[in-house]
Enzyme design. Sequence first.
Site, mmCIF file in Angstrom:
data_model
loop_
_atom_site.group_PDB
_atom_site.id
_atom_site.type_symbol
_atom_site.label_atom_id
_atom_site.label_comp_id
_atom_site.label_asym_id
_atom_site.label_seq_id
_atom_site.Cartn_x
_atom_site.Cartn_y
_atom_site.Cartn_z
ATOM 1 N N TYR A 143 64.215 34.663 -7.470
ATOM 2 C CA TYR A 143 63.742 35.368 -8.664
ATOM 3 C C TYR A 143 62.215 35.441 -8.639
ATOM 4 O O TYR A 143 61.548 34.489 -8.215
ATOM 5 C CB TYR A 143 64.152 34.625 -9.944
ATOM 6 C CG TYR A 143 65.606 34.742 -10.319
ATOM 7 C CD1 TYR A 143 66.036 35.756 -11.166
ATOM 8 C CD2 TYR A 143 66.536 33.818 -9.862
ATOM 9 C CE1 TYR A 143 67.368 35.842 -11.541
ATOM 10 C CE2 TYR A 143 67.875 33.903 -10.231
ATOM 11 C CZ TYR A 143 68.280 34.920 -11.071
ATOM 12 O OH TYR A 143 69.597 35.002 -11.444
ATOM 13 N N TYR B 281 72.074 31.577 -4.518
ATOM 14 C CA TYR B 281 70.930 30.656 -4.414
ATOM 15 C C TYR B 281 71.332 29.283 -4.934
ATOM 16 O O TYR B 281 72.254 29.169 -5.754
ATOM 17 C CB TYR B 281 69.713 31.207 -5.177
ATOM 18 C CG TYR B 281 69.959 31.454 -6.652
ATOM 19 C CD1 TYR B 281 69.810 30.427 -7.588
ATOM 20 C CD2 TYR B 281 70.327 32.717 -7.111
ATOM 21 C CE1 TYR B 281 70.036 30.659 -8.938
ATOM 22 C CE2 TYR B 281 70.555 32.951 -8.464
ATOM 23 C CZ TYR B 281 70.413 31.915 -9.365
ATOM 24 O OH TYR B 281 70.640 32.147 -10.696
ATOM 25 N N ARG C 201 74.804 29.225 -6.903
ATOM 26 C CA ARG C 201 75.306 30.278 -7.791
ATOM 27 C C ARG C 201 75.845 31.443 -6.963
ATOM 28 O O ARG C 201 75.201 31.900 -6.027
ATOM 29 C CB ARG C 201 74.181 30.841 -8.687
ATOM 30 C CG ARG C 201 73.621 29.968 -9.773
ATOM 31 C CD ARG C 201 74.564 29.449 -10.832
ATOM 32 N NE ARG C 201 75.666 30.298 -11.282
ATOM 33 C CZ ARG C 201 75.591 31.289 -12.160
ATOM 34 N NH1 ARG C 201 74.430 31.598 -12.696
ATOM 35 N NH2 ARG C 201 76.661 31.974 -12.528
ATOM 36 N N HIS D 289 74.901 37.368 -8.694
ATOM 37 C CA HIS D 289 75.192 37.880 -10.039
ATOM 38 C C HIS D 289 74.008 38.682 -10.559
ATOM 39 O O HIS D 289 72.876 38.508 -10.125
ATOM 40 C CB HIS D 289 75.524 36.746 -11.011
ATOM 41 C CG HIS D 289 74.401 35.774 -11.197
ATOM 42 N ND1 HIS D 289 74.200 34.717 -10.341
ATOM 43 C CD2 HIS D 289 73.400 35.711 -12.105
ATOM 44 C CE1 HIS D 289 73.130 34.034 -10.729
ATOM 45 N NE2 HIS D 289 72.613 34.629 -11.793
ATOM 46 N N HIS E 17 72.347 39.565 -14.388
ATOM 47 C CA HIS E 17 72.380 39.286 -15.825
ATOM 48 C C HIS E 17 72.362 40.598 -16.608
ATOM 49 O O HIS E 17 71.582 41.495 -16.278
ATOM 50 C CB HIS E 17 71.166 38.458 -16.242
ATOM 51 C CG HIS E 17 71.102 37.102 -15.599
ATOM 52 N ND1 HIS E 17 71.584 35.974 -16.213
ATOM 53 C CD2 HIS E 17 70.623 36.698 -14.399
ATOM 54 C CE1 HIS E 17 71.393 34.929 -15.416
ATOM 55 N NE2 HIS E 17 70.815 35.344 -14.309
#
Lengths: 194, 234
Positions: free
Chosen positions: B105, B144, B154, B157, B159
């Site tokens: 991110y 990640y 995770r 995905h 959000h």
Amino acid sequence: MSDQRGTTPSQTIGPFHRIMVPWEGGAELVATDDADAIRIQGRIVDGAGQPVDDCVIEVWQANVHGRYAHAEDTREMPLVAGFEGFGRAVTDGDGRFDIVTVKPGCVPGPEETVQAPHISLSVFARGLLKQLVTRIYFADETAANDQDPVLRSITEAGRRETLLALPRAAGGAPPVYDFEIRLQGPRETVFFDV
Amino acid sequence: MDQPTGYNRDPAAEQPPYLYPDYRSTVLRAPKRPLVPLPHTLSEITGPVYGHEKVGPLDHDLTRQHDGEPLGERIIVHGQVMDTHGRPLPDALMEIWQANSAGRYRHDADNHPAPLDPNFSGGGRCTSDADGRYRFVTIKPAAYPWGNDPNAWRPAHIHFSLFGTAFVTRLITQMYFPGDPLLDCDPIFNSTADAAARQRLVCRLDLEKTEPEWALAYEFDIVLRGRDATPMEG
């Protein structure tokens, strides 16, 4: 109806929500020099008393006259130009957030009751699989609060007070209210099932 | 005037609980006291109404927000926003954010030693059209590690954040990809008890909407709470 389907499950906002496109206006619902402006200084702590520093707070409220800027509020009361009633704040490293808004007017409640001035508030954070919902009421609205059907439904000693924003004695402009959100502990904030 | 109706309440098994110890961060953040039931008043059936005014011309295309193209697999994510009665929700503001194709991110708090992509910010916005349909162009995010346990990863995905028509229809969720082997061991995904409800979080490969020689498409419909049949109290 044959076309019924289930709601999409909620999932946590996670820790990286600052990547979202920035929200214009943030948590200033009115300008700080607005004649009706108040400042709500909030803080949110977890069950260990630690600040929740990665949190998004959203507020939704009526205007000073008690009118919502929404098609379903059809009452003949004035809208206020430029006042939408929504704000979004992000907590800082100390779990603090800051909202500049106006104190809303009263709005109707169930069965002919009148709801005291209040702001609906959602908390989104890592570790919350869905938002927590609470309300900010105002400690200096004693008479209205005593008649409020939601506050009256909270009978257990000490719980109702968790929803009250406290006016700060030392004046100033705009006037400041303090509001603490405790996720757990002896003074756990009242959260609502909506 | 007829009393307006409130919104329906989801079966408990179809939404995650607050306390889900396998997801460790819930332990100190889930309220311990029972929630107080709140009747749906004017405060709950109204809510912020935002549409096109919040969306910039390139906000829906996360591959065109910089001078160059981001690395990774370009994808189209599209679908329909509707309520539980199947009624489309037009002009709904949607916000998305995600990791890049390396699982990183663009965020100060992300310490994962994977490269940032100078051509990818990872945030987008759009509004649904008159039929409730929406479309984003982005790159497929990667898995990640996230520290929930020493080997926790995770699943990939994206959000999603939506307002809907009322304060109580507000939804923040995550979209997952079909066939991801990490779904079985992800406590966030598995926090919803009902298996069929969990599958609503998984998008579908959509070869019809795929653009040949350019990008695979995935379809992800989003369902927000609908109106109740009975008038709200008051």
